[in-house]
Design an enzyme around this catalytic site. Structure first.
Site, PDB file in Angstrom:
ATOM      1  N   ASP A  67       2.545   5.137   9.334  1.00  8.01           N
ATOM      2  CA  ASP A  67       2.983   5.891  10.500  1.00  8.01           C
ATOM      3  C   ASP A  67       4.327   5.380  11.016  1.00  8.01           C
ATOM      4  O   ASP A  67       4.920   5.969  11.919  1.00  8.01           O
ATOM      5  CB  ASP A  67       1.926   5.898  11.604  1.00  8.01           C
ATOM      6  CG  ASP A  67       1.558   4.506  12.104  1.00  8.01           C
ATOM      7  OD1 ASP A  67       2.120   3.507  11.612  1.00  8.01           O
ATOM      8  OD2 ASP A  67       0.676   4.420  12.990  1.00  8.01           O
ATOM      9  N   SER A  68       4.835   4.328  10.399  1.00  7.12           N
ATOM     10  CA  SER A  68       6.205   3.872  10.658  1.00  7.12           C
ATOM     11  C   SER A  68       7.212   4.962  10.320  1.00  7.12           C
ATOM     12  O   SER A  68       8.378   4.876  10.727  1.00  7.12           O
ATOM     13  CB  SER A  68       6.511   2.609   9.847  1.00  7.12           C
ATOM     14  OG  SER A  68       6.142   2.776   8.486  1.00  7.12           O
ATOM     15  N   ASP A 106      -1.805   6.225   6.486  1.00  8.52           N
ATOM     16  CA  ASP A 106      -2.159   5.803   7.834  1.00  8.52           C
ATOM     17  C   ASP A 106      -2.781   6.949   8.624  1.00  8.52           C
ATOM     18  O   ASP A 106      -2.317   8.096   8.543  1.00  8.52           O
ATOM     19  CB  ASP A 106      -0.910   5.345   8.586  1.00  8.52           C
ATOM     20  CG  ASP A 106      -0.732   3.841   8.580  1.00  8.52           C
ATOM     21  OD1 ASP A 106      -1.686   3.115   8.247  1.00  8.52           O
ATOM     22  OD2 ASP A 106       0.379   3.377   8.910  1.00  8.52           O
ATOM     23  N   GLU A 205      -1.135  -8.398  10.323  1.00  7.48           N
ATOM     24  CA  GLU A 205       0.262  -8.272  10.749  1.00  7.48           C
ATOM     25  C   GLU A 205       0.582  -9.178  11.924  1.00  7.48           C
ATOM     26  O   GLU A 205      -0.174  -9.260  12.897  1.00  7.48           O
ATOM     27  CB  GLU A 205       0.579  -6.822  11.145  1.00  7.48           C
ATOM     28  CG  GLU A 205       2.009  -6.653  11.637  1.00  7.48           C
ATOM     29  CD  GLU A 205       2.444  -5.217  11.851  1.00  7.48           C
ATOM     30  OE1 GLU A 205       3.596  -5.003  12.282  1.00  7.48           O
ATOM     31  OE2 GLU A 205       1.629  -4.312  11.592  1.00  7.48           O
TER      32      GLU A 205
END
Length: 290
Positions: A67-68, A106, A205
């Site tokens: 989704d980046s 995602d 992350e």
């Protein structure tokens, strides 16, 4: 053998041509970690387009349609504005452009948090409309019921713990997680919870390295680090960050190339030739037949 599409780049327009290929599978990815160790770390990069997928595919085990893309492709301030339709469109393109890697898509913010049933509706649509192998969602213990619900219904799930960008407002920013004992305990509990729920792998992350190492050693499923530790079972980066497309990137990114300068230089040369009327030349124009 499975049949997918590989792009024919011999022409100016990439026409898909069917080719029989053997693609990696989710069980193959999970089996790379045996007896608590992964001999060959998993390689994962983000991809949002068919052409990028084609270029990355032979080098990766997993392609993540992250989704980046909201920030990288659409210039949005965060990932929170990304829609399910966006993820499906780009996920389908990446599947079409790849033949080897496991493609994971995602699940965007708001498409799975309300209930396991909502998550199943969103995930099943992603799987059906993209042809991807798995979905990824953020959250640990809070999402364990949802992960179990999806896994039990045939949808492989990659989990994501530590710094979870979709929860940036609740977390108060993008700082590293795990500096307090409370955060340390939560990250460890989250990792164990998603494993017990049936996740086949988990992204870790933005956590301090000792926690990433401890969680990797504690889990039987592969861990994929980003801003975590080289001791994780694999690594992932946003491809455009790794290629040097942006001036500002997170601290944990290593730039392997300066593609922004390469593109800018090429565009500058093109602009000079257009203004000087040296492009197009004889090789780029059609002349009368003699």
């Amino acid at each position: 053998m499975s049949t997918t599409f590989k792009l024919d780049t011999a022409t100016s327009r990439a026409h898909p041509t069917p080719q029989p290929m053997r693609r990696l599978t989710v069980p193959k990815i999970q089996s790379r970690k045996a007896d608590g160790a992964t001999k060959e770390p998993l390689v994962m990069l983000t991809a949002y387009t068919a052409r990028t997928a084609q270029l990355l595919d032979e080098h990766c085990d997993i392609l993540l349609v992250g989704d980046s893309l909201g920030q990288v492709i659409y210039g949005l301030p965060t990932t929170l504005q990304v829609t399910l339709d966006m993820m499906i469109a780009h996920g389908a393109a990446v599947v079409r452009g790849s033949y080897h890697s496991v493609v994971v898509v995602d699940m965007p913010f708001g498409s799975y948090e309300a209930s396991p049933q909502q998550a199943f509706e969103s995930a099943s649509r992603i799987m059906a409309e993209t042809g991807c192998a798995a979905v990824k969602l953020e959250g640990g213990q809070a999402m364990a019921e949802t992960i179990a619900f999806l896994s039990q219904r045939g949808i492989p799930v990659m989990a994501h713990v530590g710094l979870t960008p979709q929860a940036v407002n609740a977390l108060g920013g993008y700082g590293a997680r795990g500096r307090s004992q409370e955060e340390h305990a939560k990250i460890m509990a989250d990792g164990n919870a998603v494993q017990e729920a049936g996740a086949f792998a988990v992204v870790i992350e933005g956590v301090i390295e000792p926690i990433a190492i401890a969680l990797t050693q504690a889990l039987e499923i592969p861990t994929i680090g980003i801003g975590a530790s080289a001791q994780c079972d694999g690594q992932v980066l946003v491809t455009e960050d790794m290629l040097g497309m942006f001036e500002r990137v997170p601290r944990f990114v290593k730039r392997y190339e300066d593609m922004a300068s390469v593109i800018s230089k090429a565009a500058g040369t093109y602009a000079e030739e257009v203004r000087a009327r040296t492009f197009p030349g004889e090789d780029q124009t059609y002349q009368p037949k003699s």
